[in-house]
Write a protein that holds these residues in place. Sequence first.
Motif, PDB file in Angstrom:
ATOM      1  N   VAL A 159     -13.635  10.566  -4.379  1.00  0.00           N
ATOM      2  CA  VAL A 159     -12.239  10.299  -3.777  1.00  0.00           C
ATOM      3  C   VAL A 159     -11.397  11.742  -3.628  1.00  0.00           C
ATOM      4  O   VAL A 159     -11.286  12.385  -4.841  1.00  0.00           O
ATOM      5  CB  VAL A 159     -11.544   9.283  -4.355  1.00  0.00           C
ATOM      6  CG1 VAL A 159     -10.251   9.077  -4.106  1.00  0.00           C
ATOM      7  CG2 VAL A 159     -12.189   8.023  -4.673  1.00  0.00           C
ATOM      8  N   ASN A 160     -11.300  12.129  -2.570  1.00  0.00           N
ATOM      9  CA  ASN A 160     -10.394  13.278  -2.070  1.00  0.00           C
ATOM     10  C   ASN A 160     -11.121  14.659  -2.664  1.00  0.00           C
ATOM     11  O   ASN A 160     -10.496  15.704  -2.735  1.00  0.00           O
ATOM     12  CB  ASN A 160      -9.176  13.357  -2.694  1.00  0.00           C
ATOM     13  CG  ASN A 160      -8.280  12.053  -1.835  1.00  0.00           C
ATOM     14  OD1 ASN A 160      -8.389  12.095  -0.656  1.00  0.00           O
ATOM     15  ND2 ASN A 160      -7.481  11.339  -2.548  1.00  0.00           N
ATOM     16  N   GLN A 198      -7.817   4.686   4.333  1.00  0.00           N
ATOM     17  CA  GLN A 198      -7.588   3.703   3.167  1.00  0.00           C
ATOM     18  C   GLN A 198      -6.778   2.457   3.589  1.00  0.00           C
ATOM     19  O   GLN A 198      -6.867   1.251   3.459  1.00  0.00           O
ATOM     20  CB  GLN A 198      -7.421   4.104   1.703  1.00  0.00           C
ATOM     21  CG  GLN A 198      -8.281   5.074   1.316  1.00  0.00           C
ATOM     22  CD  GLN A 198      -7.934   5.781  -0.031  1.00  0.00           C
ATOM     23  OE1 GLN A 198      -7.115   5.277  -0.636  1.00  0.00           O
ATOM     24  NE2 GLN A 198      -8.738   6.738  -0.222  1.00  0.00           N
ATOM     25  N   PRO A 224      -2.438  12.950  -2.555  1.00  0.00           N
ATOM     26  CA  PRO A 224      -3.350  12.133  -3.085  1.00  0.00           C
ATOM     27  C   PRO A 224      -4.127  12.905  -4.137  1.00  0.00           C
ATOM     28  O   PRO A 224      -4.639  13.997  -4.063  1.00  0.00           O
ATOM     29  CB  PRO A 224      -4.340  12.158  -1.680  1.00  0.00           C
ATOM     30  CG  PRO A 224      -3.095  12.442  -0.619  1.00  0.00           C
ATOM     31  CD  PRO A 224      -2.337  13.251  -1.316  1.00  0.00           C
ATOM     32  N   VAL A 225      -4.682  12.289  -5.085  1.00  0.00           N
ATOM     33  CA  VAL A 225      -5.367  12.800  -6.119  1.00  0.00           C
ATOM     34  C   VAL A 225      -6.807  12.738  -5.871  1.00  0.00           C
ATOM     35  O   VAL A 225      -7.346  12.085  -5.500  1.00  0.00           O
ATOM     36  CB  VAL A 225      -4.936  11.974  -7.506  1.00  0.00           C
ATOM     37  CG1 VAL A 225      -5.387  10.560  -7.317  1.00  0.00           C
ATOM     38  CG2 VAL A 225      -5.536  12.781  -8.939  1.00  0.00           C
ATOM     39  N   GLU A 226      -7.338  13.852  -6.474  1.00  0.00           N
ATOM     40  CA  GLU A 226      -8.730  14.024  -6.355  1.00  0.00           C
ATOM     41  C   GLU A 226      -9.283  13.369  -7.649  1.00  0.00           C
ATOM     42  O   GLU A 226      -8.993  13.568  -8.604  1.00  0.00           O
ATOM     43  CB  GLU A 226      -9.231  15.643  -6.490  1.00  0.00           C
ATOM     44  CG  GLU A 226      -8.823  16.253  -5.254  1.00  0.00           C
ATOM     45  CD  GLU A 226      -9.373  17.658  -5.138  1.00  0.00           C
ATOM     46  OE1 GLU A 226     -10.616  17.732  -5.646  1.00  0.00           O
ATOM     47  OE2 GLU A 226      -8.849  18.547  -4.276  1.00  0.00           O
ATOM     48  N   PHE A 264       0.895  -1.395   0.078  1.00  0.00           N
ATOM     49  CA  PHE A 264       0.093  -0.021   0.161  1.00  0.00           C
ATOM     50  C   PHE A 264       0.772   1.131   0.043  1.00  0.00           C
ATOM     51  O   PHE A 264       1.908   1.351   0.829  1.00  0.00           O
ATOM     52  CB  PHE A 264      -1.072   0.006   1.267  1.00  0.00           C
ATOM     53  CG  PHE A 264      -1.986   1.283   1.415  1.00  0.00           C
ATOM     54  CD1 PHE A 264      -3.067   1.225   0.660  1.00  0.00           C
ATOM     55  CD2 PHE A 264      -1.387   2.221   2.043  1.00  0.00           C
ATOM     56  CE1 PHE A 264      -3.703   2.433   1.045  1.00  0.00           C
ATOM     57  CE2 PHE A 264      -2.091   3.624   2.087  1.00  0.00           C
ATOM     58  CZ  PHE A 264      -3.456   3.547   1.478  1.00  0.00           C
ATOM     59  N   LEU A 265       0.660   2.224  -0.661  1.00  0.00           N
ATOM     60  CA  LEU A 265       1.399   3.547  -0.772  1.00  0.00           C
ATOM     61  C   LEU A 265       0.324   4.505  -0.305  1.00  0.00           C
ATOM     62  O   LEU A 265      -0.894   4.806  -0.951  1.00  0.00           O
ATOM     63  CB  LEU A 265       1.678   3.665  -2.518  1.00  0.00           C
ATOM     64  CG  LEU A 265       2.447   5.302  -2.440  1.00  0.00           C
ATOM     65  CD1 LEU A 265       3.540   5.508  -1.811  1.00  0.00           C
ATOM     66  CD2 LEU A 265       2.604   5.311  -3.951  1.00  0.00           C
ATOM     67  N   ALA A 266       0.780   5.163   0.683  1.00  0.00           N
ATOM     68  CA  ALA A 266      -0.120   6.375   1.003  1.00  0.00           C
ATOM     69  C   ALA A 266       0.742   7.587   0.370  1.00  0.00           C
ATOM     70  O   ALA A 266       1.852   7.956   0.427  1.00  0.00           O
ATOM     71  CB  ALA A 266      -0.093   6.752   2.588  1.00  0.00           C
ATOM     72  N   PHE A 267      -0.048   8.285  -0.733  1.00  0.00           N
ATOM     73  CA  PHE A 267       0.436   9.243  -1.504  1.00  0.00           C
ATOM     74  C   PHE A 267       0.816  10.436  -0.789  1.00  0.00           C
ATOM     75  O   PHE A 267       0.150  10.828  -0.090  1.00  0.00           O
ATOM     76  CB  PHE A 267      -0.663   9.524  -2.631  1.00  0.00           C
ATOM     77  CG  PHE A 267      -0.641   8.570  -3.878  1.00  0.00           C
ATOM     78  CD1 PHE A 267      -1.181   7.203  -3.310  1.00  0.00           C
ATOM     79  CD2 PHE A 267      -0.363   8.774  -5.161  1.00  0.00           C
ATOM     80  CE1 PHE A 267      -1.294   6.362  -4.366  1.00  0.00           C
ATOM     81  CE2 PHE A 267      -0.421   7.760  -5.944  1.00  0.00           C
ATOM     82  CZ  PHE A 267      -0.918   6.673  -5.652  1.00  0.00           C
ATOM     83  N   LEU A 321      -7.871  -1.441   3.817  1.00  0.00           N
ATOM     84  CA  LEU A 321      -7.084  -2.324   3.060  1.00  0.00           C
ATOM     85  C   LEU A 321      -6.204  -3.355   3.557  1.00  0.00           C
ATOM     86  O   LEU A 321      -5.721  -4.236   3.125  1.00  0.00           O
ATOM     87  CB  LEU A 321      -6.276  -1.507   1.798  1.00  0.00           C
ATOM     88  CG  LEU A 321      -7.218  -0.980   0.863  1.00  0.00           C
ATOM     89  CD1 LEU A 321      -6.435   0.179  -0.176  1.00  0.00           C
ATOM     90  CD2 LEU A 321      -7.791  -1.892   0.002  1.00  0.00           C
ATOM     91  N   ASN A 327      -7.659  10.668   4.641  1.00  0.00           N
ATOM     92  CA  ASN A 327      -8.010   9.470   3.700  1.00  0.00           C
ATOM     93  C   ASN A 327      -7.216   8.638   3.661  1.00  0.00           C
ATOM     94  O   ASN A 327      -7.347   7.378   3.321  1.00  0.00           O
ATOM     95  CB  ASN A 327      -8.834  10.297   2.821  1.00  0.00           C
ATOM     96  CG  ASN A 327      -9.656   9.648   1.948  1.00  0.00           C
ATOM     97  OD1 ASN A 327     -10.261   8.550   2.670  1.00  0.00           O
ATOM     98  ND2 ASN A 327     -10.023   9.854   0.672  1.00  0.00           N
ATOM     99  N   GLU A 328      -5.844   8.999   3.121  1.00  0.00           N
ATOM    100  CA  GLU A 328      -4.967   7.706   3.016  1.00  0.00           C
ATOM    101  C   GLU A 328      -4.800   6.912   4.312  1.00  0.00           C
ATOM    102  O   GLU A 328      -4.731   5.694   3.757  1.00  0.00           O
ATOM    103  CB  GLU A 328      -3.578   8.625   2.561  1.00  0.00           C
ATOM    104  CG  GLU A 328      -3.609   9.428   1.533  1.00  0.00           C
ATOM    105  CD  GLU A 328      -3.824   8.744   0.172  1.00  0.00           C
ATOM    106  OE1 GLU A 328      -4.963   8.684  -0.405  1.00  0.00           O
ATOM    107  OE2 GLU A 328      -2.885   8.022  -0.489  1.00  0.00           O
TER     108      GLU A 328
END
Lengths: 270, 429
Positions: free
Chosen positions: A153-154, A169, A98-100, A92-95, A173, A165-166
Amino acid sequence: MSFVVKKGFDDMLKIENLHASVAGKEILKGINLTIGAGEVHAIMGPNGSGKSTLSNVIAGRDGYEVTAGSVTYHGKDLLAMKPEERAWEGVFLAFQYPVEIPGVNNTYMLKAGVNAKRKHQGEQELDAMEFMQLIRKKAKLVELDQSFLSRGVNEGFSGGEKKRNEIFQMAVLEPSLALLDETDSGLDIDALRVVAQGVNALRNAERSIVMVTHYQRLLDYIEPDFVHVLADGKILKSGDKNLALELEERGYDWVKDEAAIAASDQGQAA
Amino acid sequence: MSGLTLDRTALPGGTGVQALRQQAVDIFSRTGLPGRRDEDWKYTDISRITATLGETWWQPAPTETAEPEISDIEGLDAYRIVFVRGAFQLEASNLPDSIQLKPLSALLAEDVDATSHGLLKLDESAPLFNGFLAANSALASDGLCACIGENTKLDKPLYVLHIGNSTAHLLNGIMLGQGAEATLIEHFVGGDGSAAGLSNIATYIRLQDHASLSHYRLQMESAKQFHIGRVDVQQARNSRYTLHAVELGGSLSRADIVVKLAEAGASCELNGLFVAAGRQHIDHHTRIDHAAPHCSSREQYRTVLDGRAHGVFNGKIVVAEGAVKTDSAQSNGNLLLSKQAEIDTKPELEIYNDDVKCAHGVTVGQLDETQLFYLKSRGLSETEARQLLTFAFADEILVAMGHNAIRRFIEKAAFAKLPNMADLDGLLG
C-alpha cells in the motif's frame, strides 16, 4: 445561526454545532453543515482553520475529541461508530498524507475492505475473479498502472501516485460519502486532471463528495454545488462556486471581517 | 558440574574418539556452563535449564528407537534425514546417492576417519565458545555428516528432521566443495510436548571457493523443550552462505551463529525471525568476522513478541585491519505486541580499517497507529488490521526465503501462535 444548504428527507450528512479538540485545544468551534445526497461541497479556508480536523472527525480518527454537537449520517449517529463501521456504512476518507504500509498488498487490503462492507450490507462477498475484474476496471479510471495493484500500500509511490491510489480506492469502495482531504496538494497539473476525471466519473445522484481544499485550482476541474469558508473552527460563509472565485481573488480576510461585523451586530441586537 | 562423567559404552566411537571426548570433558570441567556474569549470557539465564532438568541435561540420549509420527512439510520435495531423540533413523530417511553422506554415529564407530576426529576437536578461542559446545563434543551421539563434492549441484534440499522431547547432543558437519551448491533445512520439532529435555545442536559448515549454501534453521520444539544451538560457518573465496533462522518453539532457545568470511569475495546473508509468546525466551547472538577484503554481509532480524516473551538479539560484526572494501549492513526490527514483552537488542561493530561500508539500525515499537487507522478507514476491523500489520512486519523476513513451500509452512506456523491470527487463508491465498 447556520446556513442551511438544503433541507429535507434526503439529507445524507447533518453536522450540528460540532465542537472538537485535539490534545486539549479546541479546533472546531461549532460547525453546522448539511449535505444532501448527490451534492458536491467544497470546504475552503486558510491553514489551521480546522479543515483536516473536520475530515478526520467524520472518518473517526483517534486523537480527535468531540466535546459537543452531533453528526448524523443517513439518520444514524456517526460519532458512535468505529472507523471501520463508518467505512461499511459508506464513508470514505481520501487522506491528505496517504500512509505507506510496506508488506500489505494494495489489492489484498481492498478486497478485505470491499468484502467486509458487502458482508455488513448483507451482500454476497466477491470471489477472487470477480474482485480482480472490478479493480482492473477501476484502475483504468484513474490511469493507475496495473503493477501498482500488487505492490505494498503506497509503498514507494510518488506523491501523485499516492493521491491517484486514494481515488482508485474510492472508486473500488464506492462510498456514499467521500471526503477528499487536500487531494489536490502536491499534484502537478496532469495528475490533478487525472484525479479530477476520476472523481467526476464517480459523481452520481446518491454519492456526496466533500472536498477540503486550500485552493480554488481543484474546483476548476471538479465543479462544486456549494462552497463553504471555514476559518477559526467555524463555517463563516457559504455560497455557490462563485464564492470560490471570489476567495481566490480577494483572499480570506474579508470573509473574516464580514463575520466579525455580523457577530458584533448580533451581539448589539441581543 | 565438574563431577559429570562419560558413560563411554553409550556413545559411539573407539579409543581415538573417546580420547577426544575426554578432552572435551576436561574443557567443560574448566569452563562449566555459562552464567549471567558472562557478558554474552547477560540476558539469558540458563539456570532455567538446570533447575528443570538437573544433571539429566548432560546425559547422552537413549539409543533405543521409537516411532514418532513423521510428517513432511507440505509441498517440499527433499532428501530426508531423520533423527529421533538423538539417533539416526535409516528407515524413515531417504538419502541421496550423489553425495557422501553418513550419520555421525557411523562415522565415529569407524574411528579411523580424520573427518570425524576433526569434528570433535574444539577450539576454545572460537567466538562465543561456551560449555554447551564442549558438552556437545563430549556427548555427541549422532548428526549428519555430508560432503558435497566439487561442482555438485544437489538437485533437492537436504531436509534434516530432528524430533526431540528428550535430551540430545547432535553434531552436524556439512562441507561443500569448490563450486558446489546445496540447500540445507534443519527442522527441530517436539513430540506431544509432555516431556522436556535439552536439544544441544552444533552445525559446522565449511564452504570452499565459489560454493553456495542456503541454510534454513527452523526451531519449532515443543513448549517445554530447551534448545541450545550453534552454527559455525567458514567461507573460502567467493563462497555464498544464506541463513534463514526461524525461532518459534521451545521454552528457552539460544543460538550462536558464527560466520567467518575468511577469504576475499565471500558473502553471507543472515535472516532471522522470532515469533514468541507466553513466557518464551529466545536469544540469538550472531558474529560475522570480515577477515578478508571485498567480502559482504547482510543481516536482517525481526522479532514479534507477545505475552511475556523475552527476546535477545546481539549482532556483532568485526572487520579486520586488512578487510578493505568490506560491505556490511545489519538491521533489527522488534515488534512488541504486549506491554509485558521485552527485547534486549545490541548491534556491535568493531572496525579496524577505514575503507569499509557498514550500516546498522535497530527499531523497537508497537504497531503504527496511523497505519492501523488507514486500514480501518478502508473497512478492515481492528483485529484484521492488527493481524495484517503484524504479518507484514514479519513477512519481510520470510519473503527472502527462496523456497516457497517452507515459506508457506512457516507463515502458517508463525501466525498460528499469535492471538486472532488463526484465519489466514485469505491472507496467504
